[in-house]
Design a protein around this motif. Structure first.
Motif, PDB file in Angstrom:
ATOM      1  N   ALA A   1     -19.405  23.303 -23.308  1.00  0.00           N
ATOM      2  CA  ALA A   1     -19.239  22.827 -22.531  1.00  0.00           C
ATOM      3  C   ALA A   1     -18.778  23.347 -21.161  1.00  0.00           C
ATOM      4  O   ALA A   1     -19.609  23.241 -19.812  1.00  0.00           O
ATOM      5  CB  ALA A   1     -18.400  22.136 -22.193  1.00  0.00           C
ATOM      6  N   HIS A   2     -18.631  24.494 -21.610  1.00  0.00           N
ATOM      7  CA  HIS A   2     -18.156  25.760 -19.975  1.00  0.00           C
ATOM      8  C   HIS A   2     -20.258  26.315 -19.706  1.00  0.00           C
ATOM      9  O   HIS A   2     -20.905  26.778 -18.886  1.00  0.00           O
ATOM     10  CB  HIS A   2     -17.421  26.889 -20.824  1.00  0.00           C
ATOM     11  N   GLY A   3     -20.487  26.630 -21.458  1.00  0.00           N
ATOM     12  CA  GLY A   3     -22.184  27.061 -20.944  1.00  0.00           C
ATOM     13  C   GLY A   3     -22.451  26.123 -20.345  1.00  0.00           C
ATOM     14  O   GLY A   3     -24.304  26.409 -19.477  1.00  0.00           O
ATOM     15  N   ALA A   4     -22.776  24.708 -19.929  1.00  0.00           N
ATOM     16  CA  ALA A   4     -23.545  23.473 -19.814  1.00  0.00           C
ATOM     17  C   ALA A   4     -23.460  23.204 -17.963  1.00  0.00           C
ATOM     18  O   ALA A   4     -24.273  23.070 -17.613  1.00  0.00           O
ATOM     19  CB  ALA A   4     -23.312  22.621 -20.123  1.00  0.00           C
ATOM     20  N   VAL A   5     -22.245  24.122 -17.630  1.00  0.00           N
ATOM     21  CA  VAL A   5     -21.699  24.186 -16.412  1.00  0.00           C
ATOM     22  C   VAL A   5     -22.432  25.890 -15.557  1.00  0.00           C
ATOM     23  O   VAL A   5     -23.090  25.910 -15.437  1.00  0.00           O
ATOM     24  CB  VAL A   5     -20.646  23.678 -15.747  1.00  0.00           C
ATOM     25  N   PHE A   6     -22.443  26.419 -16.303  1.00  0.00           N
ATOM     26  CA  PHE A   6     -22.417  27.826 -15.320  1.00  0.00           C
ATOM     27  C   PHE A   6     -23.911  28.537 -16.343  1.00  0.00           C
ATOM     28  O   PHE A   6     -23.995  29.083 -15.895  1.00  0.00           O
ATOM     29  CB  PHE A   6     -21.208  28.663 -16.307  1.00  0.00           C
ATOM     30  N   GLY A   7     -24.295  28.357 -17.424  1.00  0.00           N
ATOM     31  CA  GLY A   7     -25.689  28.510 -17.911  1.00  0.00           C
ATOM     32  C   GLY A   7     -25.662  29.508 -17.910  1.00  0.00           C
ATOM     33  O   GLY A   7     -25.399  30.741 -17.652  1.00  0.00           O
ATOM     34  N   ALA A   8     -26.685  30.342 -16.634  1.00  0.00           N
ATOM     35  CA  ALA A   8     -26.960  32.143 -16.805  1.00  0.00           C
ATOM     36  C   ALA A   8     -26.818  32.415 -16.189  1.00  0.00           C
ATOM     37  O   ALA A   8     -26.198  33.576 -16.526  1.00  0.00           O
ATOM     38  CB  ALA A   8     -29.079  31.858 -16.554  1.00  0.00           C
ATOM     39  N   HIS A   9     -25.766  31.787 -15.382  1.00  0.00           N
ATOM     40  CA  HIS A   9     -25.149  32.648 -14.386  1.00  0.00           C
ATOM     41  C   HIS A   9     -24.069  33.662 -14.569  1.00  0.00           C
ATOM     42  O   HIS A   9     -23.575  34.465 -14.466  1.00  0.00           O
ATOM     43  CB  HIS A   9     -24.365  31.370 -12.894  1.00  0.00           C
ATOM     44  N   GLY A  10     -23.389  32.897 -15.415  1.00  0.00           N
ATOM     45  CA  GLY A  10     -22.213  33.659 -16.699  1.00  0.00           C
ATOM     46  C   GLY A  10     -21.048  34.802 -15.404  1.00  0.00           C
ATOM     47  O   GLY A  10     -21.357  35.401 -15.212  1.00  0.00           O
ATOM     48  N   PRO A  11     -19.879  34.038 -15.373  1.00  0.00           N
ATOM     49  CA  PRO A  11     -19.199  34.415 -14.767  1.00  0.00           C
ATOM     50  C   PRO A  11     -18.369  35.532 -15.697  1.00  0.00           C
ATOM     51  O   PRO A  11     -18.370  35.451 -16.551  1.00  0.00           O
ATOM     52  CB  PRO A  11     -17.988  33.457 -14.144  1.00  0.00           C
ATOM     53  N   ALA A  12     -17.201  36.225 -14.754  1.00  0.00           N
ATOM     54  CA  ALA A  12     -16.648  37.230 -16.278  1.00  0.00           C
ATOM     55  C   ALA A  12     -15.915  35.750 -16.995  1.00  0.00           C
ATOM     56  O   ALA A  12     -14.955  34.615 -16.024  1.00  0.00           O
ATOM     57  CB  ALA A  12     -15.626  37.840 -15.105  1.00  0.00           C
ATOM     58  N   LEU A  13     -15.491  36.113 -17.694  1.00  0.00           N
ATOM     59  CA  LEU A  13     -15.067  34.514 -18.875  1.00  0.00           C
ATOM     60  C   LEU A  13     -13.727  36.024 -19.762  1.00  0.00           C
ATOM     61  O   LEU A  13     -13.954  37.045 -20.308  1.00  0.00           O
ATOM     62  CB  LEU A  13     -16.066  34.095 -19.684  1.00  0.00           C
ATOM     63  N   SER A  14     -13.025  35.257 -19.499  1.00  0.00           N
ATOM     64  CA  SER A  14     -11.797  35.923 -20.285  1.00  0.00           C
ATOM     65  C   SER A  14     -11.038  34.167 -21.291  1.00  0.00           C
ATOM     66  O   SER A  14     -11.147  32.756 -20.635  1.00  0.00           O
ATOM     67  CB  SER A  14     -10.607  35.958 -19.877  1.00  0.00           C
ATOM     68  N   LEU A  15     -11.193  33.925 -22.339  1.00  0.00           N
ATOM     69  CA  LEU A  15     -11.080  33.442 -23.184  1.00  0.00           C
ATOM     70  C   LEU A  15      -9.253  33.960 -24.444  1.00  0.00           C
ATOM     71  O   LEU A  15      -9.325  34.332 -24.456  1.00  0.00           O
ATOM     72  CB  LEU A  15     -11.524  33.154 -24.235  1.00  0.00           C
ATOM     73  N   VAL A  16      -8.530  32.534 -24.106  1.00  0.00           N
ATOM     74  CA  VAL A  16      -7.016  32.608 -24.738  1.00  0.00           C
ATOM     75  C   VAL A  16      -6.446  32.476 -25.276  1.00  0.00           C
ATOM     76  O   VAL A  16      -6.702  31.048 -25.071  1.00  0.00           O
ATOM     77  CB  VAL A  16      -6.531  33.115 -23.543  1.00  0.00           C
ATOM     78  N   HIS A  17      -6.113  32.071 -26.397  1.00  0.00           N
ATOM     79  CA  HIS A  17      -5.540  31.354 -27.306  1.00  0.00           C
ATOM     80  C   HIS A  17      -4.496  31.380 -26.851  1.00  0.00           C
ATOM     81  O   HIS A  17      -3.391  32.286 -27.367  1.00  0.00           O
ATOM     82  CB  HIS A  17      -5.687  31.676 -28.878  1.00  0.00           C
ATOM     83  N   VAL A  18      -3.442  30.409 -27.147  1.00  0.00           N
ATOM     84  CA  VAL A  18      -1.807  29.674 -26.324  1.00  0.00           C
ATOM     85  C   VAL A  18      -1.372  28.724 -27.334  1.00  0.00           C
ATOM     86  O   VAL A  18      -2.497  28.404 -28.546  1.00  0.00           O
ATOM     87  CB  VAL A  18      -2.211  29.463 -25.160  1.00  0.00           C
ATOM     88  N   LYS A  19       0.064  28.883 -26.985  1.00  0.00           N
ATOM     89  CA  LYS A  19       0.593  27.825 -28.099  1.00  0.00           C
ATOM     90  C   LYS A  19       0.368  26.852 -27.324  1.00  0.00           C
ATOM     91  O   LYS A  19       0.071  26.560 -25.886  1.00  0.00           O
ATOM     92  CB  LYS A  19       2.348  27.865 -27.408  1.00  0.00           C
ATOM     93  N   PRO A  20       0.833  25.447 -27.588  1.00  0.00           N
ATOM     94  CA  PRO A  20       0.436  24.182 -27.026  1.00  0.00           C
ATOM     95  C   PRO A  20       1.548  24.234 -26.014  1.00  0.00           C
ATOM     96  O   PRO A  20       1.929  24.749 -25.386  1.00  0.00           O
ATOM     97  CB  PRO A  20       1.575  23.089 -27.987  1.00  0.00           C
ATOM     98  N   PHE A  21      -0.201  23.180 -24.959  1.00  0.00           N
ATOM     99  CA  PHE A  21       0.852  23.163 -23.159  1.00  0.00           C
ATOM    100  C   PHE A  21       2.107  21.883 -24.045  1.00  0.00           C
ATOM    101  O   PHE A  21       2.761  21.788 -24.532  1.00  0.00           O
ATOM    102  CB  PHE A  21      -0.581  22.627 -22.781  1.00  0.00           C
ATOM    103  N   LEU A  22       2.964  21.901 -22.308  1.00  0.00           N
ATOM    104  CA  LEU A  22       3.685  21.195 -21.836  1.00  0.00           C
ATOM    105  C   LEU A  22       3.709  19.418 -23.196  1.00  0.00           C
ATOM    106  O   LEU A  22       4.281  19.224 -22.977  1.00  0.00           O
ATOM    107  CB  LEU A  22       4.656  21.106 -20.616  1.00  0.00           C
ATOM    108  N   ASP A  23       2.213  19.438 -22.309  1.00  0.00           N
ATOM    109  CA  ASP A  23       1.676  18.332 -23.053  1.00  0.00           C
ATOM    110  C   ASP A  23       1.017  18.310 -24.533  1.00  0.00           C
ATOM    111  O   ASP A  23      -0.107  19.314 -23.346  1.00  0.00           O
ATOM    112  CB  ASP A  23       0.929  17.315 -22.175  1.00  0.00           C
ATOM    113  N   PRO A  24       1.313  18.619 -25.709  1.00  0.00           N
ATOM    114  CA  PRO A  24       0.470  18.898 -26.831  1.00  0.00           C
ATOM    115  C   PRO A  24      -0.945  18.135 -26.540  1.00  0.00           C
ATOM    116  O   PRO A  24      -1.547  18.464 -27.690  1.00  0.00           O
ATOM    117  CB  PRO A  24       1.621  18.178 -28.060  1.00  0.00           C
TER     118      PRO A  24
END
Length: 112
Positions: free
Chosen positions: A77-100
């Motif tokens: 989904a991210h690649g469908a929007v950003f394609g070849a443009h490719g901004p700097a990306l951080s992918l972070v694994h987190v614990k559940p959000f306030l709404d699970p």
């Protein structure tokens, strides 16, 4: 909580972490990482436009997800929007959000 959806400073727009919720605050795409990512990016596109920017001017994307094994679905989904443009990306694994039911949140930094 005392925050802004987006802050414009020095020719940049900084957009707070955004979840896949509808106008009433209900989570969209429950259980579906790819759908939630697409919904979030649609919402972020509107914030960028309101700030006088666009996806092709995004310089950094931070993606927070509750299950790192879903990175490929999020990436599609991210690649469908950003394609070849490719901004700097951080992918972070987190614990559940306030709404699970929230599986993904994304924040962006873009040039105006």
């Amino acid at each position: 909580m005392g925050y802004s959806r987006a802050v414009i400073a020095n020719g940049m727009v900084y957009i707070s972490a955004t979840a896949a919720t509808d106008a009433a605050g209900a989570v969209v795409g429950k259980g579906d990482f790819e759908r939630q990512t697409a919904v979030i990016l649609e919402k972020l596109g509107a914030v960028l436009a309101d700030a006088g920017s666009s996806f092709d001017r995004v310089v950094q994307s931070r993606v927070y997800l509750t299950d790192i094994s879903a990175w490929e679905a999020v990436g599609r989904a991210h690649g469908a929007v950003f394609g070849a443009h490719g901004p700097a990306l951080s992918l972070v694994h987190v614990k559940p959000f306030l709404d699970p039911d929230m599986l993904v949140e994304i924040e962006l930094v873009a040039v105006i």
